[in-house]
Design a protein around this motif. Sequence first.
Motif, PDB file in Angstrom:
ATOM      1  N   ALA A   4     -19.773  32.290  39.061  1.00 24.59           N
ATOM      2  CA  ALA A   4     -18.303  31.953  39.170  1.00 24.59           C
ATOM      3  C   ALA A   4     -17.425  32.821  38.161  1.00 24.59           C
ATOM      4  CB  ALA A   4     -18.264  30.517  39.020  1.00 24.59           C
ATOM      5  N   ARG A   5     -18.220  33.185  37.222  1.00 25.78           N
ATOM      6  CA  ARG A   5     -16.953  33.762  35.905  1.00 25.78           C
ATOM      7  C   ARG A   5     -17.115  35.467  36.178  1.00 25.78           C
ATOM      8  NH1 ARG A   5     -19.762  31.480  32.350  1.00 25.78           N
ATOM      9  NH2 ARG A   5     -20.694  33.348  31.368  1.00 25.78           N
ATOM     10  N   ASP A   6     -18.445  35.778  35.651  1.00 20.77           N
ATOM     11  CA  ASP A   6     -18.573  37.389  35.243  1.00 20.77           C
ATOM     12  C   ASP A   6     -19.250  37.792  36.571  1.00 20.77           C
ATOM     13  OD1 ASP A   6     -16.905  36.876  32.879  1.00 20.77           O
ATOM     14  OD2 ASP A   6     -18.788  36.455  31.884  1.00 20.77           O
ATOM     15  N   GLU A  28     -27.756  26.160  39.719  1.00 23.33           N
ATOM     16  CA  GLU A  28     -27.843  25.321  38.430  1.00 23.33           C
ATOM     17  C   GLU A  28     -28.857  25.003  37.878  1.00 23.33           C
ATOM     18  OE1 GLU A  28     -26.943  22.334  41.951  1.00 23.33           O
ATOM     19  OE2 GLU A  28     -26.546  24.487  41.704  1.00 23.33           O
ATOM     20  N   ARG A  55     -18.549  47.019  35.817  1.00 22.38           N
ATOM     21  CA  ARG A  55     -18.306  46.634  34.402  1.00 22.38           C
ATOM     22  C   ARG A  55     -18.788  47.630  33.500  1.00 22.38           C
ATOM     23  NH1 ARG A  55     -21.630  41.865  32.930  1.00 22.38           N
ATOM     24  NH2 ARG A  55     -20.337  40.917  34.553  1.00 22.38           N
ATOM     25  N   ARG A  87     -21.929  39.659  42.631  1.00 21.30           N
ATOM     26  CA  ARG A  87     -21.146  38.306  42.776  1.00 21.30           C
ATOM     27  C   ARG A  87     -21.781  37.362  44.133  1.00 21.30           C
ATOM     28  NH1 ARG A  87     -16.949  37.191  39.135  1.00 21.30           N
ATOM     29  NH2 ARG A  87     -16.105  39.021  38.362  1.00 21.30           N
ATOM     30  N   GLN A  95     -15.066  29.546  45.270  1.00 23.29           N
ATOM     31  CA  GLN A  95     -14.226  30.292  44.389  1.00 23.29           C
ATOM     32  C   GLN A  95     -13.091  31.064  45.422  1.00 23.29           C
ATOM     33  OE1 GLN A  95     -16.929  33.375  42.805  1.00 23.29           O
ATOM     34  NE2 GLN A  95     -18.573  31.993  42.515  1.00 23.29           N
ATOM     35  N   LEU A 152     -10.075  33.381  43.687  1.00 22.62           N
ATOM     36  CA  LEU A 152     -10.254  34.799  43.405  1.00 22.62           C
ATOM     37  C   LEU A 152      -9.698  35.886  44.444  1.00 22.62           C
ATOM     38  CD1 LEU A 152     -14.015  34.454  42.298  1.00 22.62           C
ATOM     39  CD2 LEU A 152     -11.785  34.490  40.602  1.00 22.62           C
ATOM     40  N   ASP A 180     -22.973  28.076  29.849  1.00 25.19           N
ATOM     41  CA  ASP A 180     -22.674  29.236  30.404  1.00 25.19           C
ATOM     42  C   ASP A 180     -23.535  30.304  30.827  1.00 25.19           C
ATOM     43  OD1 ASP A 180     -23.383  29.868  27.692  1.00 25.19           O
ATOM     44  OD2 ASP A 180     -21.590  30.925  27.153  1.00 25.19           O
ATOM     45  N   ASP A 195     -25.023  29.411  38.213  1.00 23.63           N
ATOM     46  CA  ASP A 195     -23.727  29.129  39.065  1.00 23.63           C
ATOM     47  C   ASP A 195     -22.549  29.502  38.239  1.00 23.63           C
ATOM     48  OD1 ASP A 195     -24.457  27.191  37.302  1.00 23.63           O
ATOM     49  OD2 ASP A 195     -23.284  25.790  38.345  1.00 23.63           O
ATOM     50  N   GLN A 196     -22.637  29.276  37.126  1.00 26.51           N
ATOM     51  CA  GLN A 196     -21.367  29.641  35.924  1.00 26.51           C
ATOM     52  C   GLN A 196     -21.157  31.304  35.885  1.00 26.51           C
ATOM     53  OE1 GLN A 196     -19.311  27.391  34.585  1.00 26.51           O
ATOM     54  NE2 GLN A 196     -20.531  26.021  35.891  1.00 26.51           N
ATOM     55  N   LEU A 197     -22.422  32.025  35.752  1.00 20.00           N
ATOM     56  CA  LEU A 197     -22.290  33.401  35.818  1.00 20.00           C
ATOM     57  C   LEU A 197     -21.537  33.991  36.918  1.00 20.00           C
ATOM     58  CD1 LEU A 197     -25.552  34.309  33.990  1.00 20.00           C
ATOM     59  CD2 LEU A 197     -23.475  34.616  33.052  1.00 20.00           C
TER      60      LEU A 197
END
Length: 347
Positions: free
Chosen positions: A129-131, A226, A284, A292, A269, A273, A121, A125-127
């Motif tokens: 896509a997520r936050d 990744e 945030r 992003r 995404q 989104l 996490d 790539d995960q960051l």
Amino acid sequence: MSFDSVAPTLSDKLCFLASPAAYGATAGNIEVKETHMSFVFLTEDRVYKLKKPISRPPLDLTTLAAREFNCLEEVRLNRRLAPELYLGAIALTSSQDGRLALGGSGEIVDWLVVMRRLPADLMLDQLLARDGLAEAQVDELADLLANFYRRAARPKISPEAYLDHIVVQHRLNLDILRRPFPNFDRDHALRIGAHVDMAIERVAPLLRARAAEGALVEGHGDLRPEHVCFNHPIVIFDCLEFSAELRTIDPFDELAYLALECSVLLRQQAPALPEAALTFSRERSGVGPIIRAGDFGSLLIAKVAGRLGQEPPAALLHLYTALRAELRARLALAHLLDVHPREPSKW
């Protein structure tokens, strides 16, 4: 082999390495993943990578000695950006009764790279896509990369040789892109290739200048989101270990590739989104603007350029991006040329 038992097959090795017994009494379930070049086995806290005995120019891993060398090179090169992550190479051994073991006292039958396991996490790539990321995190990555490029070896390559290398890679891309594949618009790809031809001619003086200035470095070679983990500290792993020529690169070519891959994440995404979530306009609480996928690449390039005291011309960045997009298409299609392609729908 120096003993009378039958040499273990690749299937024997995979069966053993997929078993918890290979890693000790406390090992739980083992995750197994296959990549183009390796089989990867994940325990709770370790990653073991077994190289496939394949030959795909410029890489030939058909001999035990070649796989040992490749494992050692992967460890050596990746320790430049992830010194604590790569634990080393370990022998896979076979005893006289045919029992396999990791680091045993029997005959060495293969080699594996051993790494610490990273939190999935926290991958870039995960960051994205997520936050998203805080700008301070982008600064930390820019510091790491700028320091890496400052310290990196600078292979001597003449301006003409660098330009020739760019042209050759472009031709290799086109060689695959002009072949017929289902659901692939070859004519469209070749029209883009013609534009890239003209761009190389226009930008040739800038390419020669980068080589003449000594700007080319022995870089990572496969800088994708990744392969970046926002652990403490940040680590960048899984570099291109098998070709010094392909690792010899303009840092801004490498960064353009990362930016391109992030833009692909943005496209992936986009259906899920809202448009506002794809920019860093949202804040945030307590960390400022959220970066992003759509803004990350250009911001990182600007920050690294500032730290290196360089300002790459836009035309140069555009060409590097176009060449990387070509390469991305070429590699995806090349997977379909395998005798038994893995995940053909993906490619």
